[in-house]
Enzyme design. Structure first.
Site, PDB file in Angstrom:
ATOM      1  N   HIS A  21       0.849  -1.190   0.000  1.00 17.65           N
ATOM      2  CA  HIS A  21       0.000   0.000   0.000  1.00 17.65           C
ATOM      3  C   HIS A  21       0.886   1.242   0.000  1.00 17.65           C
ATOM      4  O   HIS A  21       1.758   1.374   0.851  1.00 17.65           O
ATOM      5  CB  HIS A  21      -0.912   0.031   1.234  1.00 17.65           C
ATOM      6  N   TYR A  74      -8.568   5.858   7.774  1.00 15.14           N
ATOM      7  CA  TYR A  74      -8.619   6.229   9.200  1.00 15.14           C
ATOM      8  C   TYR A  74      -9.561   7.424   9.294  1.00 15.14           C
ATOM      9  O   TYR A  74      -9.320   8.467   8.693  1.00 15.14           O
ATOM     10  CB  TYR A  74      -7.236   6.645   9.699  1.00 15.14           C
ATOM     11  N   LYS A  80       1.511  -0.606  15.266  1.00 14.34           N
ATOM     12  CA  LYS A  80       2.914  -0.724  15.673  1.00 14.34           C
ATOM     13  C   LYS A  80       3.198  -1.923  16.566  1.00 14.34           C
ATOM     14  O   LYS A  80       4.358  -2.168  16.913  1.00 14.34           O
ATOM     15  CB  LYS A  80       3.359   0.558  16.414  1.00 14.34           C
ATOM     16  N   PRO A 126      -3.644   0.097  18.974  1.00 15.53           N
ATOM     17  CA  PRO A 126      -3.481  -0.422  17.604  1.00 15.53           C
ATOM     18  C   PRO A 126      -3.543   0.652  16.517  1.00 15.53           C
ATOM     19  O   PRO A 126      -3.306   0.365  15.352  1.00 15.53           O
ATOM     20  CB  PRO A 126      -4.652  -1.393  17.468  1.00 15.53           C
ATOM     21  N   TYR A 132       4.811   5.912  10.031  1.00 16.45           N
ATOM     22  CA  TYR A 132       3.876   4.837   9.667  1.00 16.45           C
ATOM     23  C   TYR A 132       4.582   3.708   8.914  1.00 16.45           C
ATOM     24  O   TYR A 132       4.370   2.531   9.212  1.00 16.45           O
ATOM     25  CB  TYR A 132       2.729   5.405   8.813  1.00 16.45           C
TER      26      TYR A 132
HETATM   27  C1  PHB Z   1      -5.993  -4.154  10.763  1.00 16.23           C
HETATM   28  O1  PHB Z   1      -6.060  -4.369   9.540  1.00 16.23           O
HETATM   29  O2  PHB Z   1      -6.405  -4.978  11.612  1.00 16.23           O
HETATM   30  C2  PHB Z   1      -5.399  -2.855  11.225  1.00 16.23           C
HETATM   31  C3  PHB Z   1      -4.834  -2.014  10.287  1.00 16.23           C
HETATM   32  C4  PHB Z   1      -4.278  -0.804  10.711  1.00 16.23           C
HETATM   33  C5  PHB Z   1      -4.313  -0.462  12.055  1.00 16.23           C
HETATM   34  C6  PHB Z   1      -4.885  -1.331  13.002  1.00 16.23           C
HETATM   35  C7  PHB Z   1      -5.432  -2.524  12.583  1.00 16.23           C
HETATM   36  O3  PHB Z   1      -3.781   0.728  12.455  1.00 16.23           O
END
Ligand code: PHB
Ligand code: APR
Length: 393
Positions: free
Chosen positions: A76, A204, A300, A296, A388
């Protein structure tokens, strides 16, 4: 009755940290035994995050377990960040030259188990009463019980890869160990659905109603989260209630495109920031969730476990192959330097994008200003992109 064996490194915990360390050590001829409390199927049944930093991708390649990731994983180049109807794309590729890899942690763990089993590794499941002995000596050993028998494994080193609820961290005496913690006043309700992702990149999103995340595992398997109250229980949330709430929290163009379906997994996770110092005590080394936890939000958890493993692997390799203990002697300091930067990023991103129940009007304005600055400022986006995709090891 006690039976005894000997190995170079006893690894407590058969999750991603323990397995990756065991696999990497095997590539330089260092023997290990992995002790896992649960069954392999139980470990593989855990649903965790799915975004791999470029450093972790390189480490999996170094460990020789990247074939399926390279076939089935999805690089990505960026992500959408939305606040209500306002959205912008943060390009990791333009800003860092690197992508992240979307590939589920469960799949990473599955690939690691396959590699360890193919190599005939000594993996011991359903072990109980693990105790680490003489960690401060140069002859540590570990005991555990299984099948009514007490077992002893003598070793040179112990890697505590046994997660937040393991025994390793607590083996370090209270007067040596310092713990740092922040508990967030909300949780994440997550679902897995056999539906096509709403977008080809992650989203997000924050809104007056709270945070939401649109993620994925592959083109037919989506992972979604909404921020929820700490008092919520999974049974409080029907699938329809989840989908309705998710739609309220993401930009309408995505809400209208969202393909919903039955959840095949649904769970609530609390959010905490946690760090233990030091990450070494004598011949015991802590890795991954045994030493630290992050919310989460920034994905990380697994990635910071990977950098711990990188440092410990290199230290043990140099000890055994060159008689050089520099790496293991500097392990705790080096690992913690990167751990705290991951903690900072995870705390910053979580503070930016969640709706805190006790927030003042001033706090709300600070969040809006921080989001506006991120949307408009190159340096802010550069900083977020570098964190990130992963800071250097
Ligand atoms: C997930 O795909 O479970 C996931 C992706 C990004 C995050 C947290 C969880 O920041
Ligand atoms: N004895 C043996 N095994 C144990 C013990 C014990 N006393 N206590 C815990 N374990 C096992 C757990 O069953 C688990 O399989 O240790 C393993 C620890 O794995 P994780 O908790 O996954 O931690 P880690 O390997 O460091 O991976 C970190 O995985 O779970 C995610 O959120 C976590 O993303 C992070 C990443």
């Amino acid at each position: 009755m006690t039976d005894g064996t000997r190995t170079q490194v006893v690894i407590i915990g058969g999750g991603p940290s323990g397995l990756l360390l065991s696999q990497l050590l095997s590539t330089v001829g260092v023997d290990s035994v992995v002790l896992e409390r649960k069954t392999k199927d139980y470990v593989l049944g855990r649903i965790r995050a799915g975004v791999l930093e470029s450093g972790m991708v390189d480490l999996l390649r170094q460990a020789g377990v990247s074939d399926r990731m390279d076939k089935e994983g999805h690089p990505h180049d960026g992500t959408i960040i939305a606040s209500g109807e306002d959205e912008f794309r943060l390009s990791f590729r333009e800003r860092t030259g690197r992508p992240v890899m979307v590939y589920g942690q469960t799949e990473v763990t599955r690939d690691l188990y396959a590699a360890r089993e193919a190599a005939g590794a000594d993996l011991r499941f359903e072990v109980e009463d693990v105790v680490i002995h003489d960690a401060k000596s140069d002859a540590p050993y570990v005991t555990y019980s299984a099948g009514g028998t007490t077992h002893r494994i003598d070793c040179d080193f112990v890697a505590g890869c046994d997660g937040f609820h393991g025994v390793s961290r607590k083996t370090i005496p209270d007067d040596v160990r310092q713990e740092f913690e922040k508990v967030y006043p909300f949780g994440w309700l997550g679902i897995l659905s056999e539906t096509p992702p709403v977008h080809d990149e992650l989203i997000y999103a924050t809104s007056e109603r709270g945070f939401a995340l649109c993620s994925m595992r592959n083109d037919a398997l989506s992972r979604y989260y909404v921020q929820c109250d700490l008092s919520d229980r999974v049974e409080d949330w029907s699938d329809n209630a989840f989908w309705d709430e998710l739609k309220r929290r993401i930009p309408s163009r995505f809400a209208e495109a969202l393909v919903t379906g039955p959840s095949i997994e649904k769970s609530i996770a609390p959010l905490r920031s946690f760090v233990t110092e030091p990450m070494r005590w004598g011949r015991l080394f802590l890795c991954g969730d045994a030493a630290h936890i992050v919310p989460p939000t920034g994905a990380k958890g697994l990635n910071t476990a990977a950098s711990d493993v990188h440092y410990l692997f290199n230290g043990l390799r140099d000890f055994y192959n060159k008689g050089d203990s520099t790496g293991i002697d500097s392990y705790s300091e080096r690992a913690l330097a990167r751990v705290w930067k991951a903690e900072r990023f995870s705390w910053w991103f979580s503070t930016l994008i969640h709706r805190f129940p006790d927030r003042s009007d001033f706090d709300a304005r600070m969040q809006m200003a921080e989001m506006a600055f991120l949307r408009e400022n190159d340096a802010a986006q550069q900083a977020m992109a570098e964190n990130y995709v992963g800071l250097p090891y």
